[in-house]
Design an enzyme around this catalytic site. Structure first.
Site, PDB file in Angstrom:
ATOM      1  N   CYS B 148       0.832  -1.200   0.000  1.00 26.80           N
ATOM      2  CA  CYS B 148       0.000   0.000   0.000  1.00 26.80           C
ATOM      3  C   CYS B 148       0.877   1.265   0.000  1.00 26.80           C
ATOM      4  O   CYS B 148       1.693   1.445  -0.895  1.00 26.80           O
ATOM      5  CB  CYS B 148      -0.967  -0.037   1.181  1.00 26.80           C
ATOM      6  SG  CYS B 148      -2.305   1.168   1.051  1.00 26.80           S
ATOM      7  N   GLU B 149       0.737   2.125   1.000  1.00 27.16           N
ATOM      8  CA  GLU B 149       1.549   3.345   1.027  1.00 27.16           C
ATOM      9  C   GLU B 149       3.044   2.990   1.062  1.00 27.16           C
ATOM     10  O   GLU B 149       3.882   3.703   0.495  1.00 27.16           O
ATOM     11  CB  GLU B 149       1.178   4.197   2.238  1.00 27.16           C
ATOM     12  CG  GLU B 149       1.830   5.569   2.236  1.00 27.16           C
ATOM     13  CD  GLU B 149       1.509   6.361   3.489  1.00 27.16           C
ATOM     14  OE1 GLU B 149       1.158   5.748   4.518  1.00 27.16           O
ATOM     15  OE2 GLU B 149       1.616   7.593   3.450  1.00 27.16           O
TER      16      GLU B 149
END
Lengths: 225, 365
Positions: B148-149
């Protein structure tokens, strides 16, 4: 973004009451703000510090007494202005919260209408489903309506305005906390932010320097690099 | 949950629910916090830098892929999603496939970390971790595995430090933050839409007031994306699993992971929401870190991009966009069924994700 809706969710009487209340708070805050933004509090504070010209002489002792004693007239009025601004922000937050609830309630009503329309009629050919099946059907219907609603401009605007109002309220509360902290001689949130900012910048400079002189290649002690 | 017969009626159903709720209350009072362990795969602390820690997982089998793999999660939620429980753990699965796995844990940022930027996370913390892994293992390049991030961070690192990256594995990673518009599924991409509905000044004011992006605030945004699921979680869903100890523990572990949501450091949150979500700078080529533009064409390492086809948080179109922008010719996609979290924790995806990653890595070791 769409324009803010002026419709009150509580009807005209409540809207009128809320508007009067807000106007009253606004007027009170306005007076305090005019006072605080003028040079008067500054001069009053300076005058009070010198005993209004009536008790010249023992300045150091008076300064120490003031430091121990906390705020005087000008500070009190400033604090009063800050309290009023919290009240205004709270009123605004309640108003935005109510507006948000109106928009957020729409899909529930649409889902209920659709659900009722789809339910088998008593005495009809279709047998009644169990409560879990009915609940499942309701959940699915409501979920679709809620998600569709969230993507509407009305919802996004209402949510944005609610967030703005909530943040503003919190910021005003922090102002109060900082004022009290300053009076008590306790570091304020702003002081803390200043310190952490300096710490972060110092670390960056130190690490940039380390890299420049090539010391970061040295294996630091385990668990404490 | 026993199935309800149609003629049992609402009263009978309500009585069942009440009984189960009482049972749930008693059972939950007997389960202690320490019984619900997440992120439990054994690992050793190798380095600490501020609140950030670098761990090396203990091997579970003979090493089959020589190049070390550094796992980086994002700042929204914690890495424990990749190691939720023994039989649902990407970490354990990768270790079982013979990987030398390392973890960078961002810890629990608070207001103290308000001024940290993505520049710090990429060019300082990840860089220091990569250097340390290289030093410990004798490699001069390693593989990065971003989630994700964390995938955005590792992508930026691979673009800015291509000489340190042998392979790049991305999972559920947004690259084109406006590509949600190309995803026809209306359940997908609310986060993108919501962020774009705010002004930059709203983000600044929010972060400046709270000193970061509060974890509970992000939780509430995520809850909005699955509205009815959020409403039925602690009644219907909980009651459904109360008779099954394994499912109940799954439920509790997931709840524990969801509750462990530290604040997102403030300045980094402004970059995340404004530079990337609102202005889409990674795709526009205007995202800068430490004074350097992040050019995706500079990524020369072989890249594996894994995304979930029913990811409502990071729409697959946002992840897939990387293929057209990246510099390397050795680019592979693995689309998998499931959602954002389900990719890591559902029983269906167990094995497929880790096997895909391990095979891809082994072929390039």
């Amino acid at each position: 973004m769409a324009e803010q809706s002026d419709a009150s969710p509580f009807g005209p009487v409540a809207a009128q009451w809320m508007e009067s209340w807000r106007a009253m708070l606004g007027t009170g805050a306005g007076i305090s703000e005019s006072w605080s933004n003028s040079m008067l509090p500054f001069i009053m504070k300076r005058a009070a510090e010198s005993g209004f010209g009536m008790a010249a002489g023992n300045d150091l002792a008076e300064a120490i007494e003031r430091m121990a004693g906390g705020p005087r007239l000008a500070d009190v009025l400033d604090f009063d202005r800050k309290l009023a601004s919290v009240a205004v922000a709270w009123s605004e937050l309640q108003s935005k919260l109510a507006a948000y609830h109106v928009v957020a309630a729409r899909p529930w009503m649409r889902a209920a209408e659709q659900y009722n329309a789809r339910r088998p009629q008593p005495g009809g050919a279709e047998p009644n489903a169990g409560w879990r099946e009915q609940l499942g059907a309701w959940n699915q219907l409501a979920n679709e309506e809620l998600i569709a609603n969230q993507r509407t401009e009305d919802f996004l605007v209402a949510q944005k305005q609610l967030l703005q109002a909530a943040t503003e309220f919190r910021a005003r509360q922090s102002d109060i906390a900082d004022t009290i902290a300053a009076v008590l001689g306790v570091p304020t949130q702003r002081d803390f932010d200043d310190v952490t900012r300096q710490l972060t910048e110092l670390r960056r400079e130190m690490r940039a320097l380390e890299r420049r002189i090539g010391t970061s290649g040295e294996p630091p002690p385990r668990g404490d690099a | 949950m026993s199935s309800q017969t149609p003629n049992k009626g609402a009263a009978g159903g309500f009585a069942d629910m009440t009984d189960k709720l009482l049972k749930a209350g008693k059972l939950l009072s007997d389960i202690k916090d320490r019984d619900v362990d997440v992120g439990a795969t054994p690992k050793k602390l190798v380095m600490r830098r501020d609140k950030v820690e670098l761990f090396r997982y203990e091997p579970l089998t003979e090493q089959k892929v020589r190049t070390p793999v550094l796992l980086a999660y994002g700042l929204i939620g914690r890495y424990t999603m990749a190691d939720l429980q023994e039989d649902r753990s990407l970490v354990r699965s990768l270790l079982s496939q013979g990987l030398d796995l390392w973890l960078i844990d961002w810890g629990q940022p608070t207001r103290t970390e308000r001024w940290l930027t993505i520049d710090d996370y990429v060019d300082d913390y990840i860089h220091a971790a990569v250097e340390r892994v290289c030093r410990e293992t004798g490699h001069d390049r390693i593989t990065l595995l971003g989630i994700c991030e964390g995938g955005v961070f590792t992508t930026c690192y691979a673009a800015l430090h291509p000489d340190k990256v042998k392979g790049l594995v991305l999972t559920i990673t947004p690259i084109d933050f406006h590509a949600d518009r190309d995803d026809p599924d209306t359940h997908h991409g609310f986060l993108n839409l919501w962020t774009r509905s705010l002004d930059g000044a709203d983000v600044d004011r929010l972060v400046d007031t709270y000193g970061g992006l509060p974890g509970e605030f992000m939780s509430s945004v995520f809850s909005l994306m699955t509205p009815m699921r959020s409403l039925t979680k602690y009644n219907i869903d909980l009651i459904d699993v109360i008779d099954d100890e394994a499912r109940l523990m799954n439920f509790l572990r997931m709840e524990k992971w969801l509750a462990d949501r530290p604040a997102h450091p403030g300045e980094a949150a402004k970059q995340w929401l404004k530079d990337l979500y609102q202005e889409n700078r990674l795709v526009n080529g205007t995202f800068t870190l430490s004074g350097r533009k992040v050019d995706l064409r500079a990524i020369s390492a072989p890249t594996l991009n894994v995304f979930a086809l029913d990811d409502h948080i990071i729409p697959p179109t946002c992840s897939k966009a990387l293929g057209a922008l990246i510099g390397t010719k050795d680019y592979t996609e693995i689309p998998l069924p499931g959602g954002h979290v389900g990719l890591f924790v559902s029983s269906k995806s167990q094995g497929r994700l880790s096997k895909g990653i391990a095979e891809w890595l082994a072929a390039r070791d």
